[in-house]
Design a protein around this motif. Sequence first.
Motif, mmCIF file in Angstrom:
data_model
loop_
_atom_site.group_PDB
_atom_site.id
_atom_site.type_symbol
_atom_site.label_atom_id
_atom_site.label_comp_id
_atom_site.label_asym_id
_atom_site.label_seq_id
_atom_site.Cartn_x
_atom_site.Cartn_y
_atom_site.Cartn_z
ATOM 1 N N LYS A 192 57.140 18.569 37.106
ATOM 2 C CA LYS A 192 57.416 17.679 35.974
ATOM 3 C C LYS A 192 56.125 17.029 35.503
ATOM 4 C CE LYS A 192 60.456 13.829 34.694
ATOM 5 N NZ LYS A 192 61.499 12.896 35.213
ATOM 6 N N GLU B 182 63.937 20.627 28.951
ATOM 7 C CA GLU B 182 62.798 21.251 29.614
ATOM 8 C C GLU B 182 63.206 22.283 30.674
ATOM 9 O OE1 GLU B 182 63.307 17.143 31.656
ATOM 10 O OE2 GLU B 182 63.731 18.105 29.718
ATOM 11 N N SER C 218 60.375 14.697 28.614
ATOM 12 C CA SER C 218 59.299 15.138 29.504
ATOM 13 C C SER C 218 59.213 16.660 29.453
ATOM 14 C CB SER C 218 59.549 14.657 30.936
ATOM 15 O OG SER C 218 60.742 15.213 31.451
ATOM 16 N N SER C 219 58.214 17.182 30.119
ATOM 17 C CA SER C 219 57.992 18.624 30.116
ATOM 18 C C SER C 219 57.882 19.138 31.542
ATOM 19 C CB SER C 219 56.720 18.962 29.326
ATOM 20 O OG SER C 219 56.838 18.562 27.974
ATOM 21 N N ASN D 269 54.829 14.567 28.363
ATOM 22 C CA ASN D 269 54.702 15.454 27.203
ATOM 23 C C ASN D 269 53.264 15.571 26.696
ATOM 24 O OD1 ASN D 269 57.350 16.294 27.058
ATOM 25 N ND2 ASN D 269 57.986 14.698 25.637
ATOM 26 N N TYR E 145 51.692 18.365 28.483
ATOM 27 C CA TYR E 145 52.128 19.626 27.867
ATOM 28 C C TYR E 145 51.236 19.957 26.669
ATOM 29 C CZ TYR E 145 54.792 22.687 24.765
ATOM 30 O OH TYR E 145 55.169 23.697 23.911
ATOM 31 N N GLU E 146 50.915 18.943 25.880
ATOM 32 C CA GLU E 146 50.064 19.155 24.707
ATOM 33 C C GLU E 146 48.674 19.642 25.121
ATOM 34 O OE1 GLU E 146 48.538 16.730 20.724
ATOM 35 O OE2 GLU E 146 49.770 15.721 22.237
ATOM 36 N N PRO F 195 53.829 26.063 30.462
ATOM 37 C CA PRO F 195 54.367 24.741 30.125
ATOM 38 C C PRO F 195 55.564 24.870 29.180
ATOM 39 C CG PRO F 195 52.150 25.076 29.186
ATOM 40 C CD PRO F 195 52.612 26.376 29.716
ATOM 41 N N VAL F 196 56.613 24.100 29.457
ATOM 42 C CA VAL F 196 57.821 24.092 28.623
ATOM 43 C C VAL F 196 58.136 22.646 28.272
ATOM 44 C CG1 VAL F 196 60.276 24.643 28.507
ATOM 45 C CG2 VAL F 196 58.710 26.204 29.684
ATOM 46 N N ASN F 197 58.229 22.367 26.983
ATOM 47 C CA ASN F 197 58.434 20.982 26.560
ATOM 48 C C ASN F 197 59.906 20.624 26.462
ATOM 49 O OD1 ASN F 197 58.653 22.699 24.194
ATOM 50 N ND2 ASN F 197 58.742 20.806 23.014
ATOM 51 N N GLY F 198 60.200 19.366 26.743
ATOM 52 C CA GLY F 198 61.528 18.811 26.542
ATOM 53 C C GLY F 198 61.433 17.555 25.703
#
Length: 384
Positions: free
Chosen positions: A41, A309, A28-29, A44, A47-48, A22-25
Amino acid sequence: MYFKDLMSKLNNKILRFANCIPVNGFTSSLIYDLQKCVIYKIPNYIYEILTKFNGKKLQIIKSAFSDHLHDEIDSYLKMMHEKEILFFTSNPKLFAPMSMDWDEPFVITNAIIDLQNDISFAIKFTEELSSIGCKALQIRAFCDIKLDELEPILNCLIHGKVNSVEILIKYSNKYKMASLKRYFRNHPQVAMITFYNSPWDKAQAITNTLFGKVFFTTNEIGSEKCCGKIEYSFFTINIKTFTESLKHNSCLNRKISIDSEGNIKNCPSMTESFGNIKTTTLMEAIEKPGFKKYWDINKDKIHVCKDCEFRYVCTDCRAYVEHPRDLFSKPLKCGYNPYTGEWSEWSTNPLKQKAIEFYGMKEMVQERQKRLEEEVRVEEPPTL
């Protein structure tokens, strides 16, 4: 029913597959599936769940979020289970995380040659590439040179370490399928040929291997100023490029190039030269002060990009940036805004016009805008 049974088991904990990162932006992530080479996609808060709550029980996860999100969480977990992003286990300690280390045994891994008419510079440059361990080479021909005229360059690679060559060359209707098949057969190190200024846009596989790909594009690629585009279709998703991007620049790391006059550079589109191939060896150029200064500028150090992201699948450009005097400025030719989650046409952005003028790109941008009037662009990954 099977999925509900898995979720309901008291000892089961939710664990992400090690290859799904997972890569956060900012808005959105994404989930990078480095084995299947796809990205998804996600919101977020998912992602957590995949980071902060990885290896935790479903009850613990849900207790951290509002009740109105519980059904949505179940839905996302089900989809991620079906796509093999996560699984259930009673003992997550048995599953080790994937190593994020990246390294290469050679000081240079990739190179670019720009050609106008004189190819003598390129021959000497290519002869030296194998001595420094380079494996990948891109040849960009900004003139009316034909494929057969590249033979002296390709012949230098027969006994060398370069095993992947990409050729960018002007389209000609003289290239027939039979001649292209013969070309790939005679030069097995050629992985891809892209014909620009073509009457159409299409891709075609000439052989049954990973090599032997031919691309036709209507884009008018006439000079090094066409370099540096950031588009969703250019993103690369795999373990090697991901782990390299975590610490290094995704374009310039371990790259060496020569422009059409034989000047040795990080990239032919850049102005700074580290000598000319006629009088300077590649190793001498590499050891000069400043040659490696871009290698470790990863996306986490670049303004705006660090909140995006897409940052670990994106091709970065330091030759053309939004603020030319800022080494850590966002790439000029990127139209994505991570703060809104939207793509737009970079060349029409009012905030980029000074940089476009600085780099002498006005005419090129005008031609681009004409072509884009008839195009429909899709710039979004699939949403889970």
